[in-house]
Write an enzyme that holds these catalytic residues in place. Structure first.
Site, PDB file in Angstrom:
ATOM      1  N   ARG A  13       0.845  -1.208   0.000  1.00 43.86           N
ATOM      2  CA  ARG A  13       0.000   0.000   0.000  1.00 43.86           C
ATOM      3  C   ARG A  13       0.874   1.249   0.000  1.00 43.86           C
ATOM      4  O   ARG A  13       0.928   1.975  -0.978  1.00 43.86           O
ATOM      5  CB  ARG A  13      -0.931   0.004   1.229  1.00 43.86           C
ATOM      6  N   ASP A  14       1.565   1.491   1.080  1.00 50.79           N
ATOM      7  CA  ASP A  14       2.358   2.714   1.225  1.00 50.79           C
ATOM      8  C   ASP A  14       3.436   2.790   0.147  1.00 50.79           C
ATOM      9  O   ASP A  14       3.695   3.867  -0.416  1.00 50.79           O
ATOM     10  CB  ASP A  14       2.991   2.739   2.621  1.00 50.79           C
ATOM     11  N   HIS A 207       5.458   3.831  12.896  1.00 55.57           N
ATOM     12  CA  HIS A 207       5.627   3.916  11.440  1.00 55.57           C
ATOM     13  C   HIS A 207       6.679   4.989  11.194  1.00 55.57           C
ATOM     14  O   HIS A 207       6.387   6.184  11.242  1.00 55.57           O
ATOM     15  CB  HIS A 207       4.294   4.296  10.778  1.00 55.57           C
ATOM     16  N   HIS A 209      10.228   6.598   9.163  1.00 54.96           N
ATOM     17  CA  HIS A 209      10.881   6.719   7.868  1.00 54.96           C
ATOM     18  C   HIS A 209      12.385   6.866   8.022  1.00 54.96           C
ATOM     19  O   HIS A 209      12.877   7.253   9.087  1.00 54.96           O
ATOM     20  CB  HIS A 209      10.311   7.925   7.112  1.00 54.96           C
ATOM     21  N   CYS A 240       5.198   9.637   1.227  1.00 52.55           N
ATOM     22  CA  CYS A 240       3.857  10.246   1.281  1.00 52.55           C
ATOM     23  C   CYS A 240       3.753  11.277   0.163  1.00 52.55           C
ATOM     24  O   CYS A 240       4.509  12.248   0.147  1.00 52.55           O
ATOM     25  CB  CYS A 240       3.608  10.921   2.626  1.00 52.55           C
TER      26      CYS A 240
END
Length: 317
Positions: A13-14, A207, A209, A240
Site C-alpha cells: 500500500r504505502d 511507522h 521513515h 507520502c
C-alpha cells in the site's frame, strides 16, 4: 512461531502508492505470497480510495480476496473515510487503518478534512464496524506526529491530545507515524512514552521513515518505549505524496536483521524475504530498491533469535 515483535509490511500500500508505475495485479499477488512465505503475518495490501486519485490501488478488492486465502495472515487496508471503510469491510479485510494527521496543514492536504473532522470520521467508522463486522480492528495512524514539512514543528501536546481523542472515539490502536522523516530517537522515545501513559495498551505501531538515515535508530527507541509493532516496507519503497520530501520507509530486510541480531524474535525468514524482494523487482522493473542488509548479506555466524541458522549459511564454516 512465537514472536517478540510484529513486523507489519506496508509496501503493497504505502510503497506502491508512492511510485509512478502501477504494478500489475499478478505481480502484486506473487509479491504478497512471497512476503507471507517469509513469515510476515500482517500486510497492508492496499487502500480503498477512488481509482482516479490512486490508480495504483484500483485492483485493491481483488488483492484483498487473494490475500485472505493466505493462512494466518492479518489483511489490512487503509481507508480515508466511511465510504472507503464500507468498501473495505465488504471485501472482508481483518483490519482498517485511517490516517489522522497531527498537523492541520497536512490533514487538509492529505484528506481535505481538519483534525477534528477526522476524529469524527474515525468515530463513524468504529460505529460502522460495530454494526457490520465487530471482529475487524480499527487503527488510527497519527501521521506527521514528529513534524510536518508543510506546518513545521508539531507540538507534542497536540499529538497526545489527539491520541486521547481517538481512543475515546473507539479506535482499537493508535500508532505514531514519522511521515516526513523528521524524528530523532530521543523524540520518538519521549513521545511514545507520553502517549502510552495516556492511552495504555491502545498505543499501536511505530511507522518510521529513513529519510535522514535515522529509521532503525528510531525503531530501537520506540522498542525501548514499549512498542512491539513496527511498520516497514520491503526495499524501503514508499513515502507520502502529500508531504514534500517524505521519502524512505524503514527497510523491512534491515529491520528484521537488526531485531534478530539483537535476540528479538520477528518470525521472519531472511532467505525467503530476499526471495520476495525478487518478486517485487519483477513487478516494478527499474524502480530503485534500498537496504543495507540485502547489499552486504548476513554477517558471518549469524543466527536467528531462536537459534535457527539461515538456510544460506548452513554448512558454512
Amino acid at each position: 512461531m512465537t514472536t517478540d515483535v510484529l513486523i507489519s509490511e506496508v509496501g503493497p500500500r504505502d510503497g506502491l502508492q508512492s511510485v509512478k508505475a502501477t504494478m500489475p495485479t499478478a505481480h502484486k499477488l506473487a509479491w504478497i505470497d512471497g512476503l507471507h512465505a517469509a513469515g510476515l503475518r500482517e500486510i497492508e495490501v492496499g487502500s480503498f480510495v477512488p481509482a482516479r486519485l490512486l490508480p495504483q490501488m484500483a485492483d485493491v478488492a481483488e488483492v484483498v480476496r487473494h490475500a485472505l486465502t493466505r493462512p494466518g495472515l492479518t489483511v489490512m487496508a487503509l481507508v480515508p473515510n466511511v465510504r472507503g471503510a464500507e468498501a473495505a469491510l465488504a471485501s472482508g479485510v481483518h483490519k482498517l487503518t485511517l490516517p489522522v494527521s497531527a498537523s492541520e496543514a497536512h490533514s487538509l492536504a492529505n484528506v481535505r478534512k481538519t483534525r477534528a473532522q477526522m476524529v469524527d470520521e474515525v468515530r463513524a467508522v468504529v460505529a460502522l464496524r460495530r454494526a457490520s463486522a465487530p471482529k475487524v480492528r480499527v487503527e488510527a495512524g497519527l501521521s506527521t506526529a514528529f513534524g510536518c514539512t508543510l506546518q513545521g514543528p508539531v507540538p507534542e501536546d497536540d499529538v497526545v491530545r489527539l491520541a486521547v481523542a481517538l481512543a475515546e472515539a473507539g479506535a482499537d490502536e493508535i500508532g505514531l507515524s514519522d511521515t516526513t522523516g523528521m524524528a530523532n530517537p530521543a523524540q520518538v522515545r519521549r513521545l511514545f512514552r507520553r502517549v502510552r501513559a495516556e492511552i495504555g495498551e491502545r498505543t499501536g505501531a511505530a511507522h518510521l521513515h529513513n529519510t535522514r538515515g535515522l529509521g532503525l535508530a528510531n525503531c530501537l527507541a520506540a522498542h525501548d518505549a514499549g512498542v512491539r509493532t513496527f511498520d516497514s516496507s520491503q526495499g524501503g519503497l514508499g513515502g507520502c505524496p502529500y508531504a514534500p520530501g517524505a521519502s524512505g520507509n524503514v527497510v523491512t530486510e534491515d529491520l528484521v536483521f537488526m531485531f534478530e541480531a539483537m535476540g528479538v524474535r520477528t518470525g521472519v525468514d531472511l532467505d525467503r524475504l530476499m526471495a520476495a524482494r525478487e518478486a517485487l523487482r519483477a513487478g516494478l522493473p527499474g524502480e530503485p530498491l534500498y537496504g543495507m542488509t540485502p547489499e552486504a548479506g548476513l554477517t558471518r555466524g549469524f543466527t536467528y533469535a531462536d537459534g535457527r541458522v539461515p538456510a544460506a549459511m548452513k554448512g558454512t564454516a
